[in-house]
Enzyme design. Structure first.
Site, PDB file in Angstrom:
ATOM      1  N   ASP A 196      42.419  29.606  69.896  1.00 48.21           N
ATOM      2  CA  ASP A 196      43.406  28.766  70.564  1.00 48.21           C
ATOM      3  C   ASP A 196      43.643  27.526  69.711  1.00 48.21           C
ATOM      4  OD1 ASP A 196      44.921  27.213  72.239  1.00 48.21           O
ATOM      5  OD2 ASP A 196      43.411  27.033  73.827  1.00 48.21           O
ATOM      6  N   SER A 243      46.636  26.967  80.613  1.00 51.99           N
ATOM      7  CA  SER A 243      47.037  25.756  79.904  1.00 51.99           C
ATOM      8  C   SER A 243      47.108  24.572  80.868  1.00 51.99           C
ATOM      9  CB  SER A 243      48.364  26.006  79.181  1.00 51.99           C
ATOM     10  OG  SER A 243      48.672  24.959  78.286  1.00 51.99           O
ATOM     11  N   HIS A 255      46.604  30.978  72.292  1.00 50.86           N
ATOM     12  CA  HIS A 255      46.623  30.153  73.503  1.00 50.86           C
ATOM     13  C   HIS A 255      47.142  30.914  74.715  1.00 50.86           C
ATOM     14  CE1 HIS A 255      46.591  26.426  75.762  1.00 50.86           C
ATOM     15  NE2 HIS A 255      47.867  26.587  76.094  1.00 50.86           N
TER      16      HIS A 255
END
Length: 384
Positions: free
Chosen positions: A327, A232, A361
């Site tokens: 995601d 991320s 994610h």
């Protein structure tokens, strides 16, 4: 003959180590249900179950027998772990203290009712996060705050800096597991930890430069190069490190990362890289009630957003992008493809991209249950 539940390795294993599960002493073709459960450090319970049928000899080996339904179906030897679901809504399984194991309870029940069958066999197994001999060394060196995990032995090991996303604090379980595979891994905190800044916006790239220098000067880190691993926001920070602190960084692994600088501006010496903007009106609420942010981010290839792109042409490879196909934080697959095209346009090697379906994610080490959702620190709402 009483049924027995056999686990290999017996008693304990590392979390990312495959676990062989078998049942013996059943009746020929007997229907059974296997259940697994654990509690995290906050007391939340995670559970999974699957229905099976013994073979003609009254044996059941999860490496050969497909699950007939339950939390998963098909041939999934480790399904009882990765398919666990929390009792609490939107609760993610994380390991907060890597020095203690998760204790997994496994049960074999007669029949195909997960809550009603007679208990036939039971076993308890410890899943550890530090392989035998791995050392955990807290790091408080200059401004650098984190934990260094060193494999067993007094030789030098390839070094990795491990960065998590925008939640802050210090997360150690990925680094501790990697050390069990022969790497010296620094789990690096960068904000919201001890005396570090409370906000990500107050963190400069010089901090990561200092962490890189710490690793390169450590007597058990094999120089002159370091690898980076980030997820991320931690991913685009790794890309920025590779681009601007490039001399000693020769491998970068990104998990659901963006190719642009996100969330806050990035500062390094006289350099200022703006953050990729987003349009809050384009955020969507899914049928599940979770938030979808993918369409809200500005296109990093268009002006003025282009200024937020990280200059990958300045970085040394190789690059590996790990992408969750569903995601909902941002368009990770598109960003990985943009990186491929950008690098090739500048005469660089094409990065490798690995796509994983149904992972969302947060892609964790092997056998962690893919989280249904997590609370995003920026918008303070659960997303997948």
């Amino acid at each position: 003959m009483a049924a027995t539940l056999s686990l290999e390795p017996a008693g304990r294993s590392c979390w990312d180590e495959p676990l062989s599960i078998a049942v013996r002493g059943l009746a020929p073709e007997q229907p059974v249900t296997l259940r697994a459960a654990l509690r995290d450090e906050k007391g939340a319970r995670f559970r999974a179950h699957a229905r099976y049928r013994a073979d003609a000899a009254g044996e059941l080996d999860l490496a050969r027998a497909p699950a007939l339904g339950g939390s998963f179906a098909g041939l999934e030897p480790m399904g009882l772990l990765w398919a666990m679901e929390p009792d609490r809504p939107h609760w993610r399984l994380v390991k907060r203290d890597v020095q203690t194991p998760f204790v997994v309870e496994l049960e074999v029940l007669d029949g195909h009712e997960p809550d009603g069958g007679r208990l036939l066999a039971r076993a308890v197994h410890e899943r550890h996060f530090m392989a035998p001999g791995v050392r955990r060394v807290p790091v408080r060196e200059g401004r650098v705050r984190g934990t260094l995990f060193l494999p067993a032995g007094e030789v030098q090991f390839p070094g990795i800096i491990d960065l998590y996303g925008s939640v802050g604090g210090l997360c150690e379980y990925r680094a501790s597991l990697l050390a069990g595979h022969g790497f010296a891994v620094l789990a690096l905190a960068c904000f919201r930890f001890e005396d570090l800044p409370e906000c990500l916006s107050d963190v400069r790239l010089e901090y990561f430069e200092e962490a890189l220098a710490f690793m390169l000067h450590h007597p058990q880190v094999k120089g002159p190069n370091i690898g980076l691993l980030g997820v991320s926001k931690g991913g685009d920070l790794c890309l920025s490190m590779a681009a601007f602190l490039k001399d000693n960084i020769t491998a970068t692994v990104l998990i659901n990362a963006c190719v642009a600088n996100t969330l806050v501006p990035l500062y390094y010496k006289d350099l200022s890289v703006p953050s990729l903007g987003y349009d809050q009106t384009k955020m969507k609420i899914m049928e599940s009630g979770l938030l979808d942010l993918r369409d809200s981010w500005n296109n990093p290839l268009e002006e003025p957003n282009h200024q937020s792109l990280i200059p990958l042409e300045k970085a040394q490879g190789p690059f590996l992008f790990i992408v969750g196909m569903d995601d909902h934080n941002w368009k990770s697959a598109l960003y990985a493809q943009i990186a491929c095209e950008h690098l090739q346009a500048h005469g660089k090697d094409r990065p490798q991209i690995i796509y994983y379906p149904e992972t969302g994610h947060c892609i964790d080490p092997p056998y962690f249950p893919p989280p249904i959702a997590f609370v995003h620190s920026v918008v303070d709402v659960a997303i997948f």
